[in-house]
Design a protein around this motif. Structure first.
Motif, PDB file in Angstrom:
ATOM      1  N   LEU A  26      23.986 -49.298 -39.727  1.00 16.79           N
ATOM      2  CA  LEU A  26      22.888 -49.727 -38.862  1.00 16.79           C
ATOM      3  C   LEU A  26      22.509 -48.608 -37.904  1.00 16.79           C
ATOM      4  O   LEU A  26      23.289 -48.237 -37.025  1.00 16.79           O
ATOM      5  N   GLY A  27      21.319 -48.048 -38.089  1.00 16.40           N
ATOM      6  CA  GLY A  27      20.777 -47.075 -37.152  1.00 16.40           C
ATOM      7  C   GLY A  27      20.086 -47.809 -36.018  1.00 16.40           C
ATOM      8  O   GLY A  27      19.294 -48.720 -36.262  1.00 16.40           O
ATOM      9  N   ILE A  28      20.358 -47.424 -34.772  1.00 14.49           N
ATOM     10  CA  ILE A  28      19.925 -48.292 -33.675  1.00 14.49           C
ATOM     11  C   ILE A  28      18.994 -47.607 -32.669  1.00 14.49           C
ATOM     12  O   ILE A  28      18.946 -47.992 -31.504  1.00 14.49           O
ATOM     13  N   GLY A  29      18.216 -46.642 -33.114  1.00 10.97           N
ATOM     14  CA  GLY A  29      17.256 -46.020 -32.206  1.00 10.97           C
ATOM     15  C   GLY A  29      15.997 -46.851 -32.051  1.00 10.97           C
ATOM     16  O   GLY A  29      15.636 -47.645 -32.913  1.00 10.97           O
ATOM     17  N   GLY A  30      15.310 -46.670 -30.914  1.00  9.65           N
ATOM     18  CA  GLY A  30      13.975 -47.231 -30.719  1.00  9.65           C
ATOM     19  C   GLY A  30      13.888 -48.720 -30.530  1.00  9.65           C
ATOM     20  O   GLY A  30      12.854 -49.335 -30.837  1.00  9.65           O
ATOM     21  N   SER A  31      14.913 -49.348 -30.004  1.00 16.38           N
ATOM     22  CA  SER A  31      14.913 -50.806 -29.904  1.00 16.38           C
ATOM     23  C   SER A  31      14.028 -51.306 -28.759  1.00 16.38           C
ATOM     24  O   SER A  31      13.828 -50.624 -27.758  1.00 16.38           O
ATOM     25  N   ALA A  32      13.551 -52.541 -28.934  1.00 19.82           N
ATOM     26  CA  ALA A  32      12.786 -53.226 -27.894  1.00 19.82           C
ATOM     27  C   ALA A  32      13.636 -54.268 -27.184  1.00 19.82           C
ATOM     28  O   ALA A  32      13.129 -55.054 -26.390  1.00 19.82           O
ATOM     29  N   THR A  33      14.925 -54.285 -27.475  1.00 16.99           N
ATOM     30  CA  THR A  33      15.777 -55.423 -27.146  1.00 16.99           C
ATOM     31  C   THR A  33      16.888 -55.108 -26.158  1.00 16.99           C
ATOM     32  O   THR A  33      17.257 -53.961 -25.938  1.00 16.99           O
ATOM     33  N   HIS A  34      17.413 -56.190 -25.594  1.00 22.82           N
ATOM     34  CA  HIS A  34      18.635 -56.106 -24.782  1.00 22.82           C
ATOM     35  C   HIS A  34      19.386 -57.426 -24.971  1.00 22.82           C
ATOM     36  O   HIS A  34      19.640 -58.162 -24.018  1.00 22.82           O
ATOM     37  N   ASP A  35      19.710 -57.734 -26.209  1.00 20.99           N
ATOM     38  CA  ASP A  35      20.402 -58.992 -26.496  1.00 20.99           C
ATOM     39  C   ASP A  35      21.830 -58.794 -26.980  1.00 20.99           C
ATOM     40  O   ASP A  35      22.478 -59.726 -27.449  1.00 20.99           O
ATOM     41  N   LEU A  36      22.345 -57.556 -26.896  1.00 22.07           N
ATOM     42  CA  LEU A  36      23.706 -57.213 -27.293  1.00 22.07           C
ATOM     43  C   LEU A  36      23.976 -57.562 -28.761  1.00 22.07           C
ATOM     44  O   LEU A  36      25.098 -57.885 -29.139  1.00 22.07           O
ATOM     45  N   GLY A  37      22.927 -57.510 -29.576  1.00 23.58           N
ATOM     46  CA  GLY A  37      23.092 -57.795 -30.998  1.00 23.58           C
ATOM     47  C   GLY A  37      23.272 -59.264 -31.320  1.00 23.58           C
ATOM     48  O   GLY A  37      23.586 -59.618 -32.464  1.00 23.58           O
ATOM     49  N   THR A  38      23.051 -60.139 -30.361  1.00 20.18           N
ATOM     50  CA  THR A  38      23.229 -61.576 -30.615  1.00 20.18           C
ATOM     51  C   THR A  38      22.175 -62.114 -31.576  1.00 20.18           C
ATOM     52  O   THR A  38      22.421 -63.102 -32.273  1.00 20.18           O
ATOM     53  N   GLY A  39      21.008 -61.459 -31.628  1.00 21.89           N
ATOM     54  CA  GLY A  39      20.006 -61.861 -32.602  1.00 21.89           C
ATOM     55  C   GLY A  39      20.498 -61.643 -34.022  1.00 21.89           C
ATOM     56  O   GLY A  39      20.261 -62.453 -34.923  1.00 21.89           O
ATOM     57  N   ILE A  40      21.197 -60.532 -34.238  1.00 24.30           N
ATOM     58  CA  ILE A  40      21.797 -60.255 -35.540  1.00 24.30           C
ATOM     59  C   ILE A  40      22.833 -61.330 -35.864  1.00 24.30           C
ATOM     60  O   ILE A  40      22.880 -61.862 -36.984  1.00 24.30           O
ATOM     61  N   PHE A  41      23.649 -61.663 -34.902  1.00 27.03           N
ATOM     62  CA  PHE A  41      24.660 -62.708 -35.049  1.00 27.03           C
ATOM     63  C   PHE A  41      24.010 -64.031 -35.457  1.00 27.03           C
ATOM     64  O   PHE A  41      24.465 -64.703 -36.396  1.00 27.03           O
ATOM     65  N   GLU A  42      22.934 -64.395 -34.786  1.00 24.68           N
ATOM     66  CA  GLU A  42      22.237 -65.648 -35.092  1.00 24.68           C
ATOM     67  C   GLU A  42      21.643 -65.627 -36.495  1.00 24.68           C
ATOM     68  O   GLU A  42      21.753 -66.598 -37.254  1.00 24.68           O
ATOM     69  N   ALA A  43      21.014 -64.514 -36.863  1.00 25.19           N
ATOM     70  CA  ALA A  43      20.373 -64.409 -38.176  1.00 25.19           C
ATOM     71  C   ALA A  43      21.386 -64.493 -39.309  1.00 25.19           C
ATOM     72  O   ALA A  43      21.063 -64.930 -40.426  1.00 25.19           O
ATOM     73  N   LEU A  44      22.623 -64.099 -39.050  1.00 22.73           N
ATOM     74  CA  LEU A  44      23.666 -64.120 -40.070  1.00 22.73           C
ATOM     75  C   LEU A  44      24.456 -65.426 -40.078  1.00 22.73           C
ATOM     76  O   LEU A  44      25.448 -65.547 -40.794  1.00 22.73           O
ATOM     77  N   GLY A  45      23.982 -66.401 -39.294  1.00 22.85           N
ATOM     78  CA  GLY A  45      24.584 -67.731 -39.329  1.00 22.85           C
ATOM     79  C   GLY A  45      25.398 -68.117 -38.120  1.00 22.85           C
ATOM     80  O   GLY A  45      25.863 -69.262 -38.012  1.00 22.85           O
ATOM     81  N   GLY A  46      25.604 -67.183 -37.193  1.00 25.32           N
ATOM     82  CA  GLY A  46      26.342 -67.504 -35.986  1.00 25.32           C
ATOM     83  C   GLY A  46      25.491 -68.303 -35.012  1.00 25.32           C
ATOM     84  O   GLY A  46      24.268 -68.354 -35.118  1.00 25.32           O
ATOM     85  N   LYS A  47      26.147 -68.942 -34.063  1.00 23.51           N
ATOM     86  CA  LYS A  47      25.421 -69.724 -33.062  1.00 23.51           C
ATOM     87  C   LYS A  47      25.897 -69.350 -31.662  1.00 23.51           C
ATOM     88  O   LYS A  47      27.088 -69.121 -31.429  1.00 23.51           O
ATOM     89  N   LEU A  48      24.938 -69.289 -30.747  1.00 22.92           N
ATOM     90  CA  LEU A  48      25.229 -69.159 -29.328  1.00 22.92           C
ATOM     91  C   LEU A  48      25.049 -70.544 -28.712  1.00 22.92           C
ATOM     92  O   LEU A  48      23.986 -71.168 -28.874  1.00 22.92           O
ATOM     93  N   LEU A  49      26.049 -71.036 -28.008  1.00 19.98           N
ATOM     94  CA  LEU A  49      26.001 -72.385 -27.443  1.00 19.98           C
ATOM     95  C   LEU A  49      26.062 -72.333 -25.923  1.00 19.98           C
ATOM     96  O   LEU A  49      26.762 -71.486 -25.349  1.00 19.98           O
ATOM     97  N   ASP A  50      25.311 -73.235 -25.287  1.00 11.69           N
ATOM     98  CA  ASP A  50      25.390 -73.336 -23.834  1.00 11.69           C
ATOM     99  C   ASP A  50      26.470 -74.344 -23.443  1.00 11.69           C
ATOM    100  O   ASP A  50      27.213 -74.834 -24.305  1.00 11.69           O
ATOM    101  N   HIS A  51      26.550 -74.676 -22.168  1.00 11.92           N
ATOM    102  CA  HIS A  51      27.649 -75.523 -21.701  1.00 11.92           C
ATOM    103  C   HIS A  51      27.555 -76.961 -22.210  1.00 11.92           C
ATOM    104  O   HIS A  51      28.538 -77.707 -22.167  1.00 11.92           O
TER     105      HIS A  51
END
Length: 324
Positions: A81-106
């Motif tokens: 994964l080449g990571i230049g030129g990003s528009a993001t600051h999500d710590l790669g959590t978008g990648i995690f979500e797209a691959l089936g992971g979930k971020l859960l709140d309280h």
């Protein structure tokens, strides 16, 4: 001359941009059928947004995750994964979500991955993560050396380029601090000490923490593929460039890495960039012979983007004669 087509071919897939709008983007599949190189900028890049849309609280690496998923489903078992030129600051959590992971709140509700939700995430759900990742090696091609947090970290160094105000920078720093603590608790991974972890809005740190990815200098990976050092040794003059050369470019950006080789073999190196604000001392110390901005102070950014080819051509022709 290096011919990329001899190494493999581009593969196009359906994905989303940083604001989750549909688009088609490509990645590179090497001819071994096992290794894919995915550039984060293709689906999660700053160049995909207009100025009014730039906001790292709202952008996501989800589209890049869809590209990785496409590569996995097509049999690739090494993902670079080449990571230049990003528009993001999500710590790669978008990648995690797209691959089936979930971020859960309280309340155990799912959160869409983006910068503003980092501070709200209290649980990480790996149950539905793509199982092909178990037999996949993921490598982050990371040239910058910034760590995730602090004044030289992801938020303070790079978020202003992505449209963040000082207040937003502080919010992103707070969110990244919270998320790093969460990963430490759940995965026993310290995201804060990784050299280069601040790259691409913390994507490098997130890939390490969420996927056990290895961080390697992207410049070195490509240099090996193209026999770059040998080409530099044989060259008479080197020409390089980037969109904006400022003082933070010295933290591992390609022109400065190339300058290390230029110094090693005593070769002149010319840098052409959209704008140049790095101090002369930093440029000279790095081994850059001369740096030229192709955009003038009175020129609008839209004009510079539209006429980039002719502006670059004119700048090279005008200044090259001084060095040959």
């Amino acid at each position: 001359m290096f011919d990329a087509l001899k190494l493999g071919a581009k593969i196009e897939c359906d994905t989303f941009d940083p604001l989750r709008r549909s688009l088609k983007a490509s990645y590179y599949g090497f001819k071994d059928g096992k290794t894919a190189w995915i550039e984060l900028s293709q689906a999660s890049g700053l160049a995909l947004l207009n100025d009014s849309e730039k906001n790292p609280l709202l952008t996501s690496t989800y589209g890049t995750g869809l590209q990785i998923n496409h590569a996995l489903e097509n049999g690739f078992t090494t993902i670079i994964l080449g990571i230049g030129g990003s528009a993001t600051h999500d710590l790669g959590t978008g990648i995690f979500e797209a691959l089936g992971g979930k971020l859960l709140d309280h309340t155990k509700n799912s959160l869409h991955a983006k910068g503003e939700h980092l501070a709200r995430c209290t649980e990480l759900d790996f149950k539905n993560l793509n199982t092909k990742l178990l037999n996949t090696t993921t490598i982050v091609a990371c040239d910058v050396t910034n760590t995730l947090l602090g004044k030289t970290g992801a938020a303070y160094t790079y978020a202003p380029q992505k449209g963040a105000s000082p207040a937003v920078v502080a919010q992103l720093e707070e969110g990244a601090t919270h998320f790093a603590k969460l990963v430490q608790q759940k995965r026993n991974k310290d995201l804060t000490q990784i050299k280069g972890g601040g790259a691409a809005g913390g994507t490098a740190a997130g890939m390490f923490g969420l996927f056990d990815s290895t961080l390697k200098p992207g410049f070195d990976l490509l240099s090996d593929l193209t026999a770059l050092e040998e080409r530099v040794r044989e060259a008479d003059l080197l020409i390089t460039g980037e969109g904006k050369t400022d003082n933070q470019s010295q933290y591992g950006k390609v022109p400065f890495k190339l300058a290390e080789l230029a110094k090693k073999y005593h070769k002149p190196l010319l840098l052409f960039a959209g704008s140049v604000s790095a101090t002369p001392e930093i440029l000279t110390r790095a081994g850059i012979t001369a740096a030229y901005a192709i955009k003038t102070e009175t020129m609008t950014l839209d004009y510079a983007k539209t006429h980039a080819y002719s502006l670059l051509k004119d700048a090279v022709l005008k200044n090259l004669k001084n060095h040959i």
